[in-house]
Structures are given as C-alpha cells and as structure tokens.
Scaffold this active site. Structure first.
Site, PDB file in Angstrom:
ATOM      1  N   SER A 128       0.842  -1.208   0.000  1.00  0.00           N
ATOM      2  CA  SER A 128       0.000   0.000   0.000  1.00  0.00           C
ATOM      3  C   SER A 128       0.869   1.247   0.000  1.00  0.00           C
ATOM      4  O   SER A 128       2.028   1.199   0.426  1.00  0.00           O
ATOM      5  CB  SER A 128      -0.867   0.015   1.258  1.00  0.00           C
ATOM      6  N   TYR A 188      -2.316  -1.187  10.679  1.00  0.00           N
ATOM      7  CA  TYR A 188      -2.359  -1.615   9.272  1.00  0.00           C
ATOM      8  C   TYR A 188      -1.132  -1.125   8.496  1.00  0.00           C
ATOM      9  O   TYR A 188      -0.491  -1.891   7.762  1.00  0.00           O
ATOM     10  CB  TYR A 188      -3.644  -1.080   8.636  1.00  0.00           C
TER      11      TYR A 188
HETATM   12  P1  NAD Z   1     -11.310  -6.238  -0.262  1.00  0.00           P
HETATM   13  O1  NAD Z   1     -12.087  -6.138   0.979  1.00  0.00           O
HETATM   14  O2  NAD Z   1     -12.040  -6.376  -1.528  1.00  0.00           O
HETATM   15  O3  NAD Z   1     -10.279  -7.429  -0.198  1.00  0.00           O
HETATM   16  C1  NAD Z   1      -9.682  -7.861   0.994  1.00  0.00           C
HETATM   17  C2  NAD Z   1      -9.927  -9.343   1.094  1.00  0.00           C
HETATM   18  O4  NAD Z   1      -9.148  -9.872   2.167  1.00  0.00           O
HETATM   19  C3  NAD Z   1     -11.358  -9.712   1.414  1.00  0.00           C
HETATM   20  O5  NAD Z   1     -12.134  -9.862   0.248  1.00  0.00           O
HETATM   21  C4  NAD Z   1     -11.197 -11.023   2.175  1.00  0.00           C
HETATM   22  O6  NAD Z   1     -11.496 -12.105   1.327  1.00  0.00           O
HETATM   23  C5  NAD Z   1      -9.727 -11.079   2.513  1.00  0.00           C
HETATM   24  N1  NAD Z   1      -9.512 -11.348   3.947  1.00  0.00           N
HETATM   25  C6  NAD Z   1      -9.408 -10.458   4.955  1.00  0.00           C
HETATM   26  N2  NAD Z   1      -9.211 -11.123   6.107  1.00  0.00           N
HETATM   27  C7  NAD Z   1      -9.172 -12.449   5.819  1.00  0.00           C
HETATM   28  C8  NAD Z   1      -8.984 -13.623   6.575  1.00  0.00           C
HETATM   29  N3  NAD Z   1      -8.771 -13.577   7.905  1.00  0.00           N
HETATM   30  N4  NAD Z   1      -9.018 -14.806   5.935  1.00  0.00           N
HETATM   31  C9  NAD Z   1      -9.232 -14.883   4.600  1.00  0.00           C
HETATM   32  N5  NAD Z   1      -9.395 -13.787   3.822  1.00  0.00           N
HETATM   33  C10 NAD Z   1      -9.363 -12.593   4.435  1.00  0.00           C
HETATM   34  O7  NAD Z   1     -10.378  -4.952  -0.290  1.00  0.00           O
HETATM   35  P2  NAD Z   1      -9.122  -4.552  -1.187  1.00  0.00           P
HETATM   36  O8  NAD Z   1      -8.976  -3.109  -0.961  1.00  0.00           O
HETATM   37  O9  NAD Z   1      -9.227  -5.067  -2.553  1.00  0.00           O
HETATM   38  O10 NAD Z   1      -7.924  -5.269  -0.446  1.00  0.00           O
HETATM   39  C11 NAD Z   1      -6.974  -6.062  -1.117  1.00  0.00           C
HETATM   40  C12 NAD Z   1      -5.592  -5.664  -0.663  1.00  0.00           C
HETATM   41  O11 NAD Z   1      -5.343  -4.322  -1.090  1.00  0.00           O
HETATM   42  C13 NAD Z   1      -5.398  -5.677   0.841  1.00  0.00           C
HETATM   43  O12 NAD Z   1      -4.152  -6.266   1.154  1.00  0.00           O
HETATM   44  C14 NAD Z   1      -5.384  -4.211   1.202  1.00  0.00           C
HETATM   45  O13 NAD Z   1      -4.641  -3.969   2.348  1.00  0.00           O
HETATM   46  C15 NAD Z   1      -4.736  -3.621  -0.039  1.00  0.00           C
HETATM   47  N6  NAD Z   1      -4.922  -2.184  -0.254  1.00  0.00           N
HETATM   48  C16 NAD Z   1      -6.168  -1.659  -0.411  1.00  0.00           C
HETATM   49  C17 NAD Z   1      -6.298  -0.305  -0.634  1.00  0.00           C
HETATM   50  C18 NAD Z   1      -7.643   0.348  -0.848  1.00  0.00           C
HETATM   51  O14 NAD Z   1      -7.735   1.562  -0.818  1.00  0.00           O
HETATM   52  N7  NAD Z   1      -8.689  -0.386  -1.081  1.00  0.00           N
HETATM   53  C19 NAD Z   1      -5.170   0.511  -0.677  1.00  0.00           C
HETATM   54  C20 NAD Z   1      -3.923  -0.056  -0.507  1.00  0.00           C
HETATM   55  C21 NAD Z   1      -3.808  -1.404  -0.299  1.00  0.00           C
END
Ligand code: NAD
Ligand code: MG
Length: 334
Positions: free
Chosen positions: A226, A239
């Site tokens: 991130s 986080y």
């Molecule tokens: P999202 O909620 O669509 O995806 C996160 C996924 O993590 C969930 O769908 C879930 O299936 C999985 N998850 C969480 N805890 C879990 C557990 N204990 N066991 C199994 N699965 C679990 O959101 P996203 O934003 O697409 O997140 C994907 C990645 O992107 C993450 O690592 C997040 O930190 C990172 N990220 C997101 C953003 C943002 O703004 N959305 C920014 C930077 C980084």
C-alpha cells in the site's frame, strides 16, 4: 496492453473476448506484425472523469463487506477486461480473490488464459460465486477455497488444495488484507492488533512457505502492499506497519528466490473503491470524500490495477523482481 512484446500466441491474433474465453480472429486485416490494427485503436479517456468521483453516499457494511452491496458498485473489469493469451496455461492462487484488487486480478488472469483458485472468507460467498462464474465463462478452471487465513493449518491446506485442483502452481498473489481505522493507538486492543498482524503478516508467511516447494523457475509471487507503507495516515497505525513489512519482505524474498528463478514483486495501491473501505477501513467522513485528495480527484477502481498484476505475472516482465509497482493516483512511494 502493449502488443510490441507480445507472445507468439497473441501475434497470431488470439484474443480473449469478454466472458467468451479464447477465440481466434481468423480474418484480421493485413498489418505489421505485433502492431495493433487501426480498428483496435481506442479513444483517449480522461482519467479524472473515467470513474465516479466524491462525494460518495455514506455507507457501512459489517466486515468483511461485499462488493455487490457497494454504491456505486466497484469495477473489477467484469465487462471491460479483454485478454490476449498473456498467461495461457498458468495456474494462479489469489487470496482475497472475491472482491477488490484480488477479484480484478482473478478476472484478468482467467481472461489471459490462466486457471485460477481464489480464497476468501465464508461470509463473502456471494461475491466469490460471481468471480467463479466469470472465470468459468472465460473457459478456465475456477477453484473456490473459503477459509480464514489467520489459521496456519488452513493456510497450508489452502495451498495443498489449490495445487491439487489446479495441477500445480506458478502464480501466487498474496492479496488478502485486514484494515480497520482507529483515531488513536489507545483504541486498538491487543486482539485487534493481533488480528491485523495475523492476516497481513503471518498468513503470507505461512502461505509462501507452503507454496515454495511447488514453485518452479519462472513462477512468481505478487503481494499487495500500500501507499501506507511509505506515507502512513494517523488512523491506520497497525495496518500501515504491516504494509511496510509487506514491502520489505518482497525485497528480501526477491533476493533469496532470484537464484531459483522465482520473481517476487509488490503492488502498492492508493485509495481504491473496495469493500475493505466500507467495512471499517475508513471513517464515514473519510469515505464520503474518498479519493478526493488524489491528483485525479477520485479513488481508483480495482480494474485500474489489474494490468499491473498481469504484467508482474507475465513472462515478458521477467527482469522485474523486488519491485513495488504503485497505482495511487498521484501520491505514495518514497
Ligand atoms: P477487499 O475487501 O475487496 O479485499 C480484501 C480481502 O481480504 C477480502 O475480500 C477477504 O477475502 C480477505 N480477507 C481479509 N481477512 C481475511 C482472513 N482472515 N481470511 C481470509 N481472507 C481474508 O479490499 P481490497 O482493498 O481489494 O484489499 C486487497 C488488498 O489491497 C489488501 O491487502 C489491502 O490492504 C490492499 N490495499 C487496499 C487499498 C484500498 O484503498 N482499497 C489501498 C492499498 C492497499
Ligand atoms: Mg471481499
């Protein structure tokens, strides 16, 4: 995608249609090899107005949230991503493949010709079913493996099952993540802290250890980190440090695994419109203005990052290892 460095497959104009799998375009007009025909030229699109901009409607879902219930619905490339055989025959496991970046990668990988296993939480079955249907529509094998990554034994089972069902593994996308906003460190309980660490740091450690014996030279590991790794906001104390750890393990593991022919890279998104943000990842106040501070004035959509996940998995990107690819709308990275 750039066609200059295309594989022999795509040079023969094999294209993946939306949801239609691979189809050979038989009567392509005469053209220079590897150069898009005029018919394929796409109009310029202004990135500031391409996708929804704030203000957004306040909305809150119980964690982990569903993409299907978000307003507006995120775009993971369901109707837009077209493949060109870049990952033909590959076998990929993607954690968090039901929604967000993981779902966008899953759709793109399948349309690029890969068989795909996704992991997600049992509560996310409705989102996961949609992804499975799209992968199958692309003519690829879809493997759905729900379960909680905070459990080491499950992480080992997940990899075993993916390898068994896919008949091997050559792309591992460690993407699942836990993000809950807290104004103060005093509001973070040890249980919450542990939850974030288990999901974001321990699970990738367990999964990569289980996967490594199966990864042959040419395989790749991609982790989602991130912009928070470099420029943390005050509300994401726990986080943000896990994302710094992710960025760091990408670099150490790339050095360790390079001699074995395995590449390791990271993707660093900025604000992206996903369920994570509406299920405790952002305050309601932040959510209404979400992405408004980026140079493009809006949040990213998951589909806007899937090309990076494809590029990092495709063999023409083979000299990239230990790299972090950013997509944050104008900020982030050192
Ligand atoms: P999202 O909620 O669509 O995806 C996160 C996924 O993590 C969930 O769908 C879930 O299936 C999985 N998850 C969480 N805890 C879990 C557990 N204990 N066991 C199994 N699965 C679990 O959101 P996203 O934003 O697409 O997140 C994907 C990645 O992107 C993450 O690592 C997040 O930190 C990172 N990220 C997101 C953003 C943002 O703004 N959305 C920014 C930077 C980084
Ligand atoms: Mg989800």
């Amino acid at each position: 995608m750039d066609t200059k460095n295309d594989t022999p497959l795509s040079r023969r104009q094999i294209v993946g249609g939306v949801g239609g799998g691979l189809a050979v375009v038989a009567a392509a007009p005469a053209m220079a090899q590897g150069v898009a025909s005029p018919a394929a030229v796409k109009p310029l699109v202004d990135p500031t107005t391409k996708y929804p901009r704030p203000p957004f409607k306040g909305q809150s879902q119980t964690w982990p949230g569903l993409a299907g219930k978000m307003e507006p619905r995120p775009d993971h490339g369901e109707t837009s991503y077209k493949g060109s055989g870049r990952l033909a025959g590959r076998k990929a496991l993607i954690t968090g493949g039901d929604s967000g970046m993981g779902r966008a990668a899953a759709i793109a990988y399948a349309r690029e010709g890969a068989d795909v296993a996704i992991n997600y939480l049992p509560d996310e079955e409705p989102d996961a079913r949609e992804v499975v249907a799209i992968i199958k529509d692309a003519g690829r094998k879809a493997v759905a493996i729900p379960g909680d990554l905070r459990d080491e034994a499950f992480c080992v089972r997940l990899v075993d099952e993916a390898v068994r069902e896919l008949g091997g593994l050559d792309i591992l996308v460690s993407n699942a993540g836990r993000q809950q906003a807290h104004d103060s460190i005093l509001d973070i309980s040890s249980e919450q802290f542990d939850w974030t660490m288990k999901t974001n740091i321990y699970a990738p450690f367990w999964i990569i250890k289980a996967a490594l014996p199966h990864l042959k030279p040419g395989s790749t590991i991609i982790a989602t980190t991130s912009e928070q790794a470099y420029d943390p906001t005050p509300d994401l104390y726990d986080y943000a440090q896990t994302k710094a750890a992710t960025m760091n393990f990408v670099k150490s593991l790339a050095k360790q695994l390079g001699p074995k022919g395995i590449t390791v890279n990271g993707v660093a998104p900025g604000p992206v419109w996903t369920p994570l943000q509406v299920s405790g990842g952002a305050s309601q106040d932040k959510l209404k203005k979400f992405g408004g501070m980026s140079a493009l004035g809006r949040p990213g959509q998951p589909v806007e990052l899937c090309g990076i996940y494809v590029q990092l998995a495709a063999s023409d990107g083979s000299f990239a290892t230990g790299q972090i690819y950013g997509a944050s709308g104008g900020q982030g990275q050192p």
